[in-house]
Design a protein around this motif. Structure first.
Motif, PDB file in Angstrom:
ATOM      1  N   ASN A 123       0.885  -1.297  -0.174  1.00 10.11           N
ATOM      2  CA  ASN A 123      -0.130   0.062  -0.152  1.00 10.11           C
ATOM      3  C   ASN A 123       0.596   1.130  -0.022  1.00 10.11           C
ATOM      4  O   ASN A 123       0.559   1.979  -0.790  1.00 10.11           O
ATOM      5  N   ALA A 124       2.009   1.253   0.607  1.00  8.93           N
ATOM      6  CA  ALA A 124       2.772   2.318   0.924  1.00  8.93           C
ATOM      7  C   ALA A 124       3.397   2.767  -0.562  1.00  8.93           C
ATOM      8  O   ALA A 124       3.449   3.784  -1.159  1.00  8.93           O
ATOM      9  N   PHE A 125       4.053   1.522  -1.242  1.00  8.79           N
ATOM     10  CA  PHE A 125       4.493   1.766  -2.639  1.00  8.79           C
ATOM     11  C   PHE A 125       3.682   2.266  -3.594  1.00  8.79           C
ATOM     12  O   PHE A 125       3.900   3.109  -4.405  1.00  8.79           O
ATOM     13  N   LEU A 126       2.409   1.531  -3.664  1.00 14.45           N
ATOM     14  CA  LEU A 126       1.381   1.925  -4.420  1.00 14.45           C
ATOM     15  C   LEU A 126       0.995   3.739  -4.407  1.00 14.45           C
ATOM     16  O   LEU A 126       0.660   4.487  -5.311  1.00 14.45           O
ATOM     17  N   ASP A 127       0.890   4.060  -3.165  1.00 17.09           N
ATOM     18  CA  ASP A 127       0.531   5.514  -2.863  1.00 17.09           C
ATOM     19  C   ASP A 127       1.569   6.460  -3.432  1.00 17.09           C
ATOM     20  O   ASP A 127       1.457   7.303  -4.019  1.00 17.09           O
ATOM     21  N   GLU A 128       2.850   6.019  -3.175  1.00 18.23           N
ATOM     22  CA  GLU A 128       3.829   6.563  -3.639  1.00 18.23           C
ATOM     23  C   GLU A 128       3.929   6.756  -5.283  1.00 18.23           C
ATOM     24  O   GLU A 128       4.351   7.835  -5.782  1.00 18.23           O
ATOM     25  N   MET A 129       3.727   5.513  -5.961  1.00 12.69           N
ATOM     26  CA  MET A 129       3.644   5.657  -7.397  1.00 12.69           C
ATOM     27  C   MET A 129       2.568   6.453  -7.985  1.00 12.69           C
ATOM     28  O   MET A 129       2.818   7.345  -8.886  1.00 12.69           O
ATOM     29  N   LEU A 130       1.339   6.664  -7.372  1.00 15.16           N
ATOM     30  CA  LEU A 130       0.441   7.250  -7.675  1.00 15.16           C
ATOM     31  C   LEU A 130       0.803   8.747  -7.600  1.00 15.16           C
ATOM     32  O   LEU A 130       0.615   9.606  -8.448  1.00 15.16           O
ATOM     33  N   ARG A 131       1.427   9.036  -6.657  1.00 21.01           N
ATOM     34  CA  ARG A 131       1.958  10.345  -6.097  1.00 21.01           C
ATOM     35  C   ARG A 131       2.941  10.939  -7.047  1.00 21.01           C
ATOM     36  O   ARG A 131       2.821  12.042  -7.493  1.00 21.01           O
ATOM     37  N   ALA A 132       3.612   9.876  -7.740  1.00 25.23           N
ATOM     38  CA  ALA A 132       4.580  10.179  -8.832  1.00 25.23           C
ATOM     39  C   ALA A 132       3.949  10.178 -10.235  1.00 25.23           C
ATOM     40  O   ALA A 132       4.639  10.382 -11.282  1.00 25.23           O
ATOM     41  N   GLY A 133       2.589   9.992 -10.424  1.00 27.89           N
ATOM     42  CA  GLY A 133       2.070  10.048 -11.741  1.00 27.89           C
ATOM     43  C   GLY A 133       2.160   8.545 -12.319  1.00 27.89           C
ATOM     44  O   GLY A 133       1.797   8.604 -13.652  1.00 27.89           O
ATOM     45  N   THR A 134       2.363   7.325 -11.728  1.00 37.39           N
ATOM     46  CA  THR A 134       2.835   6.402 -12.488  1.00 37.39           C
ATOM     47  C   THR A 134       1.622   5.419 -12.269  1.00 37.39           C
ATOM     48  O   THR A 134       1.123   5.223 -11.149  1.00 37.39           O
ATOM     49  N   THR A 135       0.987   4.910 -13.231  1.00 35.93           N
ATOM     50  CA  THR A 135      -0.210   4.170 -13.311  1.00 35.93           C
ATOM     51  C   THR A 135       0.067   2.606 -13.531  1.00 35.93           C
ATOM     52  O   THR A 135      -0.706   1.939 -13.164  1.00 35.93           O
ATOM     53  N   THR A 136       1.134   2.245 -14.168  1.00 33.33           N
ATOM     54  CA  THR A 136       1.653   0.997 -14.331  1.00 33.33           C
ATOM     55  C   THR A 136       3.027   0.639 -14.159  1.00 33.33           C
ATOM     56  O   THR A 136       3.618   1.542 -14.549  1.00 33.33           O
ATOM     57  N   ALA A 137       3.415  -0.581 -13.711  1.00 31.99           N
ATOM     58  CA  ALA A 137       4.759  -0.938 -13.482  1.00 31.99           C
ATOM     59  C   ALA A 137       5.026  -2.297 -13.389  1.00 31.99           C
ATOM     60  O   ALA A 137       4.000  -3.242 -13.494  1.00 31.99           O
ATOM     61  N   GLN A 138       6.023  -2.792 -13.814  1.00 26.74           N
ATOM     62  CA  GLN A 138       6.415  -4.101 -13.556  1.00 26.74           C
ATOM     63  C   GLN A 138       7.405  -4.337 -12.515  1.00 26.74           C
ATOM     64  O   GLN A 138       8.271  -3.633 -12.674  1.00 26.74           O
ATOM     65  N   VAL A 139       6.838  -5.205 -11.678  1.00 25.62           N
ATOM     66  CA  VAL A 139       7.167  -5.131 -10.326  1.00 25.62           C
ATOM     67  C   VAL A 139       7.913  -6.663  -9.665  1.00 25.62           C
ATOM     68  O   VAL A 139       7.240  -7.408 -10.188  1.00 25.62           O
ATOM     69  N   PHE A 140       8.765  -6.494  -9.141  1.00 27.27           N
ATOM     70  CA  PHE A 140       9.494  -7.544  -8.295  1.00 27.27           C
ATOM     71  C   PHE A 140       9.053  -7.467  -7.110  1.00 27.27           C
ATOM     72  O   PHE A 140       9.083  -6.716  -6.292  1.00 27.27           O
ATOM     73  N   GLY A 141       8.599  -8.845  -6.529  1.00 25.82           N
ATOM     74  CA  GLY A 141       8.340  -8.983  -5.083  1.00 25.82           C
ATOM     75  C   GLY A 141       9.353  -9.532  -4.362  1.00 25.82           C
ATOM     76  O   GLY A 141      10.527  -9.245  -5.032  1.00 25.82           O
ATOM     77  N   SER A 142       9.039 -10.185  -3.320  1.00 27.32           N
ATOM     78  CA  SER A 142      10.586 -11.118  -2.627  1.00 27.32           C
ATOM     79  C   SER A 142      10.434 -12.424  -3.071  1.00 27.32           C
ATOM     80  O   SER A 142       9.434 -12.912  -3.673  1.00 27.32           O
ATOM     81  N   SER A 143      11.030 -13.499  -2.743  1.00 28.89           N
ATOM     82  CA  SER A 143      10.750 -14.851  -3.117  1.00 28.89           C
ATOM     83  C   SER A 143       9.593 -15.293  -2.350  1.00 28.89           C
ATOM     84  O   SER A 143       9.370 -16.668  -2.478  1.00 28.89           O
TER      85      SER A 143
END
Length: 439
Positions: A123-143
């Motif tokens: 949730n924190a990451f997506l809030d930051e992405m939207l604050r930056a104007g980014t609406t789509t990303a290709q994202v690494f999780g952990s293992s």
């Protein structure tokens, strides 16, 4: 019966329908620009776009129009390579790649065994992405598979178009992160649960060749062969020490790329982060298979990995995109990524124009991810993912904009001086999810 909601936004509109080229002025057919435009949204999609005066007579009677004439609207920004699980280790001092992994990345990713932690960071990451104007990303999780469950759940609540995957890693890492025999089975379960669900897609995600055995990479390749709609994301040729390590681990492969080729991981939906230390033969092989390199300029500079050669990529026809690579990257903002990309280009004698930069963040990145039929343009039938930019968001930027006489100058000023304060609003699938003054 579902009744479509209609939204009408009056603003300056900019979008790219194709590569603008390398010149100081874009190819005329590549740019869509309305100084006084109207964006007509119908539900989650764009219904019409054009000059305000021309579209006004076709609007429904008593239509309410959002008046953003002092703002600039582009398609939502796209980030082709980012680690959401590394958000909290941004700006960790002074290491190159392999030390960075051991000292910061691996200890941090151990925390994602805890589902509550994965949920909070998603949730924190997506809030930051939207604050930056980014609406789509290709994202690494952990293992940890729950890191992807938590992330996709958070994306689904926001109706985001996102790609993500669980890291595959069965050697050369802390025991707590190794997925061993369960890695592929967990990936298959995540694909079944999430791939193609609403606006979500799954990226098969071996971290990089040194942390996966040949057997694990071969199994990842089998997943891709069985379902060509999947994506693939990993790392390639980021650091000279990494290249030496790969050569030791895979003495039978002619080069780093061949390790992935032999596993069946190189194809039109494959993204390889960095690609700094490539020769032209490797670039040509990537081009022939339709694979793409994610250019991560701020991360490359921060870790001292090297300078990505855009000219060599262009000469060989190799596709590349623009990415933040958080947490080694220093900025979640697409503006920051373009600023760093410009600086890398200057060091190599390869200037980056604003036309190229904003094309890359939008339609170019969508094309690199095979999402260009859905997002990346302001055009009818495209999904209504938008960033509303305030060109006067800071006193310094306002002063610079006042001295600009052309659209190209204004876009370049944004590329160099804008940041998340310049993102007035971010819209996802026709809904406003971020508003600067309310967050």
């Amino acid at each position: 019966m579902t009744v479509m909601t209609h939204t009408f936004i009056r603003a300056e509109l900019i979008s790219f329908s194709q590569d603008p080229g390398n010149e100081n002025l874009p190819r005329p057919e590549s740019l869509v620009h309305y100084a006084d435009g109207l964006l007509w949204l119908e539900g989650q999609h764009i219904h019409a776009v054009g000059n305000f005066a021309e579209l006004l007579p076709s609007l429904p009677e008593h239509a309410e129009i959002l008046d953003y004439r002092d703002k600039l609207i582009m398609p939502g920004f796209i980030d082709t390579h980012v680690h959401y699980v590394q958000l909290d280790i941004m700006a960790s001092y002074g290491r190159q790649l392999l030390d960075w992994l051991n000292d910061y990345t691996f200890p941090e990713e151990c925390r994602f065994a805890d589902h509550a932690h994965a949920e909070a960071l998603s949730n924190a990451f997506l809030d930051e992405m939207l604050r930056a104007g980014t609406t789509t990303a290709q994202v690494f999780g952990s293992s940890h598979p729950n890191s992807v469950d938590a992330f996709f759940t958070a994306c689904q609540k926001r109706n985001l178009r996102m790609l993500a995957g669980k890291v595959l890693m069965d050697r050369n890492a802390p025991q707590a992160l190794l997925d061993g025999a369960s890695g592929i089975a967990d990936t298959e379960r995540l694909i079944e649960d999430w791939h193609g669900r609403e606006r979500l897609g799954y990226s098969v995600t071996p971290r990089f060749a040194p942390t996966s055995t040949k057997a694990q990479m071969d199994a990842a390749g089998a997943l891709l062969r069985n379902d060509p709609s999947l994506w693939l994301q990993t790392h390639l040729a980021e650091n000279s020490g990494e290249l030496d390590w790969v050569a030791e681990l895979f003495p039978g492969s002619r080069d780093y790329l061949a390790v992935y080729e032999q596993a069946g991981l190189v194809g039109p939906r494959s993204t390889f982060a960095h690609g700094i230390h490539l020769d032209d033969g490797m670039r040509q092989r990537l081009a022939e298979r339709g694979a793409s390199i994610a250019f991560c300029p701020s991360s490359n500079l921060f870790l001292g990995s090297g300078l990505f050669d855009r000219a060599a990529a262009n000469d060989t026809g190799m596709s590349y995109s623009y990415a933040t690579d958080i947490g080694a990257g220093t900025d979640l903002s697409g503006f920051g990524t373009l600023k760093s990309a410009y600086q890398v280009g200057q060091l190599l004698g390869q200037p980056l124009t604003a036309w190229q930069g904003f094309y890359g963040l939008t339609h170019g990145n969508a094309k690199a991810l095979s999402l260009h039929r859905h997002i990346g343009q302001l055009a009818p039938s495209f999904e209504a993912d938008l960033v509303v930019i305030d060109p006067r968001s800071t006193p310094l930027l306002a002063r610079r904009i006042d001295h600009c006489s052309t659209l190209g100058e204004r876009l370049f000023a944004l590329m160099m001086l804008a940041d998340d304060r310049s993102v007035f609003e971010t819209w996802v699938a026709g809904r406003r999810l971020h508003q600067r003054d309310s967050s």
